[in-house]
Design a protein around this motif. Structure first.
Motif, PDB file in Angstrom:
ATOM      1  N   ALA A  70       0.745  -1.319   0.178  1.00 37.89           N
ATOM      2  CA  ALA A  70       0.053   0.158  -0.018  1.00 37.89           C
ATOM      3  C   ALA A  70       0.749   1.305   0.019  1.00 37.89           C
ATOM      4  O   ALA A  70       0.480   2.187  -0.683  1.00 37.89           O
ATOM      5  N   MET A  73       2.786   1.483  -3.658  1.00 38.10           N
ATOM      6  CA  MET A  73       1.880   1.490  -4.983  1.00 38.10           C
ATOM      7  C   MET A  73       1.815   2.727  -5.916  1.00 38.10           C
ATOM      8  O   MET A  73       2.145   2.391  -6.823  1.00 38.10           O
ATOM      9  N   ALA A 125       4.392  -3.930  -5.314  1.00 36.97           N
ATOM     10  CA  ALA A 125       4.281  -2.669  -5.795  1.00 36.97           C
ATOM     11  C   ALA A 125       4.536  -2.315  -7.120  1.00 36.97           C
ATOM     12  O   ALA A 125       3.991  -1.220  -7.534  1.00 36.97           O
ATOM     13  N   SER A 215       3.838   9.878   1.186  1.00 39.13           N
ATOM     14  CA  SER A 215       2.327   8.800   1.356  1.00 39.13           C
ATOM     15  C   SER A 215       3.046   7.564   1.993  1.00 39.13           C
ATOM     16  O   SER A 215       2.130   6.911   2.815  1.00 39.13           O
ATOM     17  N   LEU A 219       0.819   6.444   5.586  1.00 40.42           N
ATOM     18  CA  LEU A 219      -0.004   5.181   5.297  1.00 40.42           C
ATOM     19  C   LEU A 219       0.552   4.310   6.525  1.00 40.42           C
ATOM     20  O   LEU A 219       0.013   3.424   7.112  1.00 40.42           O
ATOM     21  N   THR A 424      -3.352   0.677  -4.085  1.00 43.19           N
ATOM     22  CA  THR A 424      -3.172   0.948  -2.646  1.00 43.19           C
ATOM     23  C   THR A 424      -4.285   1.047  -1.619  1.00 43.19           C
ATOM     24  O   THR A 424      -4.248   0.629  -0.559  1.00 43.19           O
TER      25      THR A 424
END
Length: 544
Positions: A70, A73, A125, A215, A219, A424
């Motif tokens: 995630a 990605m 990914a 990002s 996450l 993601t």
């Protein structure tokens, strides 16, 4: 061309004319990518025993695998735009195979986490965003919808077949053969990857490294906070390493993750405004069908991975089944998922994605309720099989629609980015499903056993206090016989151990029921997010 590119296209990447065979290597690659988590779900007991570790550690490995995917990605999708989707697809498969091989020979759980959770996660990914874009590049119109239906069905089948395949190999041989076999599949996919068409025109731009870091960090913080909530506590500190303002660390870690994600979106707007290429063109998120598709994908995987974490624990820990027996009990899900995914594309063409997805979510909710009714000391075989069949029907319907919705809602030049967003959402849902449902189950187990011990007049006060202290320090899902031995080793009187073990066994059932109820609630809460999915009279999702 992606908004903000600094120069024109360089060349057309690899690939020839469209081929009907393209879906074969793409579907196999998709199957490989999702097989691991479902195999691990039924191998939990064996992994705990072989590595002399705990259920929580294996839960961490499962969650980290989804989390790494995630977190990377979007970056993986952008790398595909930069170097060519088919080329990056192949490179990602090689990285994935290296991780699979390392996992297959892992001597410790730490090496397993490195090989599986990190190296395989990084390879996936790169593979998955390119895969989603390559499907769109190889097919058009109804053929594309059918191809995404196949890909979605294969993904669901990988999650469902994994328990049976992994259970058989784990019981008869070793779970390690699954990862060794993945290397063979990767070699085959690489050999026939020339069947895949890459119609993408490569672009020359500078990768948004700051956006990639923001990002991934945002996450990671959110998922780690949820994952550790069972240990740290949500608000009341349990084993929290620090207690800011007297609270557990959990809300502060999750809050920090949300702040970092806000900073990520702010940075992406700034990058786009300056004329550079952002990691994520946030303007695409204004597309209603894309937002609905991503939200539905997140919910789908949160619920599915939550179910596939809770149910195997019930079957193995409470019912004492081995990995193969567990896989057999999950077989109805596999069969139903394949059938629903195969029929879903045809049904969607007639009734629209919105109706099909809503029926799927309601079916999953009903499935969870049926399964809850079967969670007793003795397994109700037929009702349980009905519940697992409904799980397969519901998830198969969702899988048949959502990939096509996401890719069809964006322009061709944004396919890699949409693929990154798609996976993601899926892997964020997977990691949150394992972390959140696992945390709720552990919390319910602890609160239930503490309550039962406190209300039992046959348990002496001193023993009650000692047991309460031990449970408060952390409780795991283990076989009742193992719990009994642990209590005896802790010095509790033998005549007092039996009632505590009975309460522990009953609390395990309660914890699984709470986890399944949370899955049902998540499926229902996802229904409002389907409002902007394409309806019956809409030929394609609304584009920007």
């Amino acid at each position: 061309m992606t908004a903000g590119a600094t120069s024109g296209p360089v060349r057309v990447a690899e690939g020839g004319s469209p081929s009907s065979r393209a879906v074969i290597p793409l579907a196999i690659a998709q199957f490989i990518m999702v097989l691991d988590s479902s195999v691990m779900s039924v191998s939990i007991s064996q992994l705990v025993e072989e590595f002399d570790t705990t259920v929580s550690t294996i839960q961490l490995a499962i969650t980290l695998y989804a989390l790494v995917m995630a977190a990377l990605m979007l970056t993986g999708g952008k790398i595909g735009d930069l170097f060519g989707r088919l080329r990056v697809f192949r490179i990602g498969l090689v990285i994935y195979a290296v991780g699979s091989l390392l996992t297959a020979v892992a001597p410790t759980v730490e090496v397993l986490i490195v090989g599986w959770s990190f190296i395989e996660g990084a390879g996936a990914a790169l593979v998955l965003p390119a895969l989603a874009a390559l499907v769109a590049g190889s097919y058009e119109g109804p053929a594309r919808a059918r191809a995404y239906g196949i890909i979605g069905g294969v993904a669901g089948a990988g999650i469902a077949i994994g328990p049976l395949l992994g259970g058989w190999l784990t019981t008869e041989y070793s779970w390690r053969w699954v990862f060794a076999g993945e290397v063979v599949f990767v070699i085959f996919v690489l050999a026939v990857s020339g069947w895949i068409t890459d119609d993408h025109v490569r672009e020359r731009f500078r990768l948004d490294v700051v956006g990639a870091l923001l990002s991934a960090l945002g996450l990671a913080l959110v998922v780690v906070g949820v994952l550790q909530s069972g240990t740290w506590g949500w608000l009341q500190p349990l084993q929290s390493p620090i207690t800011p303002l007297g609270f557990a660390l959990t809300p502060f870690v999750i809050g920090a993750g949300l702040v970092v994600l806000w900073a990520f979106f702010a940075w992406e707007r700034r990058v786009a405004a300056s004329g550079r290429v952002p990691l994520l063109d946030v303007r695409n998120l204004r597309i209603p069908a894309l937002r609905s598709g991503l939200a539905s994908l997140l919910a789908q995987n949160l619920v599915l991975l939550g179910i596939f974490f809770a149910v195997p624990l019930y079957l193995q820990v409470t019912q004492g089944m081995d990995a193969f027996q567990t896989g057999l009990r999950l077989l109805p899900t596999s069969i139903a998922m394949l059938l629903a995914a195969a029929l879903g594309a045809r049904v969607g063409a007639r009734f629209g994605a919105r109706a099909v997805v809503r029926v799927g979510l309601v079916t999953i909710t009903l499935a969870c309720l049926v399964i809850i009714a079967t969670i007793e000391p003795e397994l109700a075989t037929i009702p349980f099989a009905i519940g697992m069949t409904l799980v397969g029907l519901g998830t198969g319907l969702l899988a048949s629609q959502l990939g096509n919705v996401v890719q069809s809602s964006v322009p061709a030049e944004a396919r890699s980015e949409a693929g990154g967003l798609q996976y993601t959402a899926q892997n964020l849902g997977s990691s949150l499903g394992t972390a959140l449902i696992g945390s709720l189950m552990v919390g319910a187990l602890a609160s239930s056993v503490l309550g039962l011990i406190a209300d039992d007049p046959d348990i002496e006060a001193a023993v009650r206090d000692q047991a309460t202290v031990q449970v408060s320090q952390g409780v795991e899902y283990v076989a009742p016989a193992d719990a009994e031995q642990a209590l005896l080793d802790a010095g509790l009187p033998p005549d007092q151990v039996d009632p505590i073990v009975e309460h522990y066994a009953a609390s395990q059932l309660w914890g699984v029921k709470v986890g399944m109820l949370a899955c049902a609630a998540a499926a229902l809460l996802a229904l409002p997010a389907t409002r902007r999915l394409p309806g019956r009279r809409e030929e394609a999702p609304e584009k920007a």
